[in-house]
Design a protein around this motif. Structure first.
Motif, PDB file in Angstrom:
ATOM      1  N   UNK A  12     -36.462 -22.924   6.930  1.00 34.66           N
ATOM      2  CA  UNK A  12     -36.798 -21.823   6.029  1.00 34.66           C
ATOM      3  C   UNK A  12     -36.014 -20.580   6.446  1.00 34.66           C
ATOM      4  N   UNK A  13     -34.725 -20.587   6.135  1.00 34.27           N
ATOM      5  CA  UNK A  13     -33.854 -19.506   6.587  1.00 34.27           C
ATOM      6  C   UNK A  13     -34.235 -18.173   5.979  1.00 34.27           C
ATOM      7  N   UNK A  14     -34.833 -18.223   4.801  1.00 33.87           N
ATOM      8  CA  UNK A  14     -35.220 -16.968   4.179  1.00 33.87           C
ATOM      9  C   UNK A  14     -36.297 -16.262   4.972  1.00 33.87           C
ATOM     10  N   UNK A  15     -37.115 -17.016   5.672  1.00 33.14           N
ATOM     11  CA  UNK A  15     -38.144 -16.405   6.504  1.00 33.14           C
ATOM     12  C   UNK A  15     -37.504 -15.596   7.622  1.00 33.14           C
ATOM     13  N   UNK A  16     -36.472 -16.195   8.237  1.00 27.14           N
ATOM     14  CA  UNK A  16     -35.790 -15.515   9.323  1.00 27.14           C
ATOM     15  C   UNK A  16     -35.068 -14.282   8.797  1.00 27.14           C
ATOM     16  N   UNK A  17     -34.396 -14.419   7.680  1.00 26.13           N
ATOM     17  CA  UNK A  17     -33.668 -13.279   7.131  1.00 26.13           C
ATOM     18  C   UNK A  17     -34.627 -12.182   6.715  1.00 26.13           C
ATOM     19  N   UNK A  18     -35.811 -12.533   6.190  1.00 23.45           N
ATOM     20  CA  UNK A  18     -36.807 -11.530   5.814  1.00 23.45           C
ATOM     21  C   UNK A  18     -37.278 -10.770   7.044  1.00 23.45           C
ATOM     22  N   UNK A  19     -37.467 -11.484   8.150  1.00 24.48           N
ATOM     23  CA  UNK A  19     -37.900 -10.820   9.384  1.00 24.48           C
ATOM     24  C   UNK A  19     -36.842  -9.835   9.854  1.00 24.48           C
ATOM     25  N   UNK A  20     -35.563 -10.214   9.705  1.00 18.61           N
ATOM     26  CA  UNK A  20     -34.474  -9.328  10.109  1.00 18.61           C
ATOM     27  C   UNK A  20     -34.417  -8.094   9.229  1.00 18.61           C
ATOM     28  N   UNK A  21     -34.558  -8.295   7.919  1.00 12.52           N
ATOM     29  CA  UNK A  21     -34.542  -7.176   6.985  1.00 12.52           C
ATOM     30  C   UNK A  21     -35.687  -6.224   7.271  1.00 12.52           C
ATOM     31  N   UNK A  22     -36.868  -6.802   7.554  1.00  9.61           N
ATOM     32  CA  UNK A  22     -38.020  -5.963   7.875  1.00  9.61           C
ATOM     33  C   UNK A  22     -37.731  -5.068   9.072  1.00  9.61           C
ATOM     34  N   UNK A  23     -37.159  -5.677  10.108  1.00 15.86           N
ATOM     35  CA  UNK A  23     -36.888  -4.916  11.327  1.00 15.86           C
ATOM     36  C   UNK A  23     -35.898  -3.788  11.068  1.00 15.86           C
ATOM     37  N   UNK A  24     -34.959  -4.011  10.152  1.00  8.67           N
ATOM     38  CA  UNK A  24     -33.959  -2.995   9.872  1.00  8.67           C
ATOM     39  C   UNK A  24     -34.483  -1.916   8.932  1.00  8.67           C
ATOM     40  N   UNK A  25     -35.244  -2.323   7.925  1.00  8.04           N
ATOM     41  CA  UNK A  25     -35.644  -1.405   6.866  1.00  8.04           C
ATOM     42  C   UNK A  25     -36.961  -0.689   7.137  1.00  8.04           C
ATOM     43  N   UNK A  26     -37.703  -1.099   8.149  1.00  5.18           N
ATOM     44  CA  UNK A  26     -38.998  -0.500   8.402  1.00  5.18           C
ATOM     45  C   UNK A  26     -39.076   0.106   9.801  1.00  5.18           C
ATOM     46  N   UNK A  27     -37.962   0.667  10.255  1.00  2.00           N
ATOM     47  CA  UNK A  27     -37.972   1.366  11.533  1.00  2.00           C
ATOM     48  C   UNK A  27     -38.547   2.759  11.299  1.00  2.00           C
ATOM     49  N   UNK A  28     -39.783   2.947  11.715  1.00  2.58           N
ATOM     50  CA  UNK A  28     -40.469   4.220  11.451  1.00  2.58           C
ATOM     51  C   UNK A  28     -40.381   5.179  12.627  1.00  2.58           C
ATOM     52  N   UNK A  29     -39.621   4.795  13.664  1.00  2.00           N
ATOM     53  CA  UNK A  29     -39.630   5.582  14.897  1.00  2.00           C
ATOM     54  C   UNK A  29     -39.052   6.990  14.723  1.00  2.00           C
ATOM     55  N   UNK A  30     -38.299   7.216  13.665  1.00  2.00           N
ATOM     56  CA  UNK A  30     -37.738   8.535  13.440  1.00  2.00           C
ATOM     57  C   UNK A  30     -38.627   9.457  12.641  1.00  2.00           C
ATOM     58  N   UNK A  31     -39.761   8.945  12.177  1.00  2.00           N
ATOM     59  CA  UNK A  31     -40.642   9.737  11.322  1.00  2.00           C
ATOM     60  C   UNK A  31     -41.502  10.698  12.142  1.00  2.00           C
ATOM     61  N   UNK A  32     -41.933  11.772  11.515  1.00  2.00           N
ATOM     62  CA  UNK A  32     -42.796  12.755  12.173  1.00  2.00           C
ATOM     63  C   UNK A  32     -44.131  12.114  12.552  1.00  2.00           C
ATOM     64  N   UNK A  33     -44.643  11.274  11.665  1.00  2.00           N
ATOM     65  CA  UNK A  33     -45.941  10.634  11.923  1.00  2.00           C
ATOM     66  C   UNK A  33     -45.888   9.743  13.150  1.00  2.00           C
ATOM     67  N   UNK A  34     -44.815   8.949  13.255  1.00  2.00           N
ATOM     68  CA  UNK A  34     -44.662   8.071  14.414  1.00  2.00           C
ATOM     69  C   UNK A  34     -44.562   8.897  15.688  1.00  2.00           C
ATOM     70  N   UNK A  35     -43.746   9.944  15.640  1.00  2.00           N
ATOM     71  CA  UNK A  35     -43.562  10.778  16.833  1.00  2.00           C
ATOM     72  C   UNK A  35     -44.872  11.431  17.265  1.00  2.00           C
ATOM     73  N   UNK A  36     -45.695  11.802  16.291  1.00  2.00           N
ATOM     74  CA  UNK A  36     -46.994  12.396  16.619  1.00  2.00           C
ATOM     75  C   UNK A  36     -47.887  11.390  17.324  1.00  2.00           C
ATOM     76  N   UNK A  37     -47.937  10.168  16.791  1.00  2.00           N
ATOM     77  CA  UNK A  37     -48.745   9.111  17.414  1.00  2.00           C
ATOM     78  C   UNK A  37     -48.232   8.791  18.813  1.00  2.00           C
ATOM     79  N   UNK A  38     -46.926   8.597  18.898  1.00  2.00           N
ATOM     80  CA  UNK A  38     -46.328   8.086  20.122  1.00  2.00           C
ATOM     81  C   UNK A  38     -46.255   9.122  21.231  1.00  2.00           C
TER      82      UNK A  38
END
Length: 223
Positions: A10-36
């Motif tokens: 199921x290669x699409x599963x692996x590619x979806x996981x990769x896309x998620x990791x790239x497109x959902x990096x929230x570490x630069x957001x103000x909210x993330x920085x406040x939590x972290x």
């Protein structure tokens, strides 16, 4: 059965996981920085505390939170449903009301609940309703089970902040529910990733996501 050899093809599963990791990096957001940046503080009354999170497959949740300094134990199990002492097979039907979740026992003098919430929102996609990747059903829902009023307040506050900031393309669907009974999953589910690193789901789904998680929290990783 989920999480089996078919994940190899199921290669699409692996590619979806990769896309998620790239497109959902929230570490630069103000909210993330406040939590972290909300550092832990020593408590005179609590030596250890517990957070209970559901981020989809509990193998994935366990593998990530085990890495964080201050986390003492992570137990995979089921909570939030109406069936007492459910089996894994029962929960997989999606009819028990339970979510796959982890009880995370941590030292609040080393890591704060806010920091754990930062990890929670990084560890999965909280905008997916009743699914994560290829795992579908209410048992894979995004859910925060609060143990007290402070945990509830913080969970609701950060969800509102993340939505307000539009950190994700879609609205967060994470539930915030009271912690009730927690049923420990069968023994073979505990410490699953560490004991089965070459299993297909571990190697091709958990491992890449775990590496992304480690990169975000590199300063909070255990040695």
């Amino acid at each position: 059965m989920k999480k089996n050899i078919f994940y190899l093809i199921l290669l699409f599963t692996i590619s979806c996981a990769t896309v998620f990791a790239q497109d959902h990096d929230i570490s630069g957001s103000k909210s993330f920085k406040e939590m972290n940046s909300h550092k832990a503080t020593a408590s005179k009354t609590k030596k250890l505390d517990t957070a209970t999170f559901a981020t989809g497959c509990f193998w994935c949740t366990e593998a990530k939170f085990q890495q964080l300094k201050g986390v003492k134990t992570v137990t995979s199990g089921f909570t939030g449903g109406h069936v007492k002492n459910p089996t894994y097979e029962q929960v997989c039907t999606g009819e028990t009301g339970h979510a796959e979740a982890c009880n995370i026992v941590y030292d609040p003098a080393v890591i704060s609940y806010d920091e754990l919430l930062a990890a929670f929102f990084t560890a999965h996609d909280p905008t997916q309703l009743n699914r994560q990747g290829n795992d579908e059903g209410t048992q894979y829902r995004s859910d925060i089970f609060y143990h007290n009023a402070d945990q509830k307040s913080k969970a609701q506050y950060y969800i509102a902040k993340l939505n307000e900031e539009k950190v994700y393309k879609d609205k967060i669907v994470t539930r915030v529910d009271p912690y009730t009974a927690f049923y420990k999953a069968e023994g073979y589910h505990q410490d699953y990733f560490n004991r089965n690193p070459n299993q297909a789901y571990c190697k091709y789904v958990i491992q890449p996501a775990l590496e992304k998680f480690k990169a975000v929290f590199k300063d909070k990783m255990k040695k």
